[in-house]
Design a protein around this motif. Sequence first.
Motif, PDB file in Angstrom:
ATOM      1  N   TRP A 239       0.836  -1.193   0.000  1.00  0.00           N
ATOM      2  CA  TRP A 239       0.000   0.000   0.000  1.00  0.00           C
ATOM      3  C   TRP A 239       0.873   1.245   0.000  1.00  0.00           C
ATOM      4  O   TRP A 239       1.833   1.338   0.775  1.00  0.00           O
TER       5      TRP A 239
ATOM      6  N   VAL B  78      -8.852   1.937   1.514  1.00  0.00           N
ATOM      7  CA  VAL B  78      -8.507   1.920   0.089  1.00  0.00           C
ATOM      8  C   VAL B  78      -8.722   3.278  -0.601  1.00  0.00           C
ATOM      9  O   VAL B  78      -7.872   3.694  -1.393  1.00  0.00           O
TER      10      VAL B  78
ATOM     11  N   LEU C  12      -5.614   5.434  -0.480  1.00  0.00           N
ATOM     12  CA  LEU C  12      -4.370   4.910  -1.022  1.00  0.00           C
ATOM     13  C   LEU C  12      -4.100   5.450  -2.417  1.00  0.00           C
ATOM     14  O   LEU C  12      -4.993   5.532  -3.245  1.00  0.00           O
TER      15      LEU C  12
ATOM     16  N   ARG D 222      -2.241   0.357  -4.615  1.00  0.00           N
ATOM     17  CA  ARG D 222      -2.517  -0.877  -3.873  1.00  0.00           C
ATOM     18  C   ARG D 222      -2.247  -2.060  -4.792  1.00  0.00           C
ATOM     19  O   ARG D 222      -2.849  -2.187  -5.853  1.00  0.00           O
TER      20      ARG D 222
END
Length: 97
Positions: A10, A82, A85, A88
Amino acid sequence: MTELLVVAHWTISAGAEEKVRALLPRFIEASRAEPGCISFVGYQQLDHDRTIVLLERYASREAFEAHRDTPHFKGLALEQIVPCLERRVVETYDVPG
């Protein structure tokens, strides 16, 4: 059954570091409590504080699929982490044996 290793890379978006770092321990703790989880550990890269690596080990592919269907995966990871981010990447490996 073959164990499964998951390596998740990540990169946290600039400005979202505090939010992700606040959510990550809850996500790790909940994941470790799953019956099919053998281990679940997070690491922060030394020379890049926005890079996190998660090393996850599951009793089987089915245990990993069950992990992806949990409320903490859907609610904490997919819905809250998520979106914070920049990048990923998730790699999965069978564990020989």
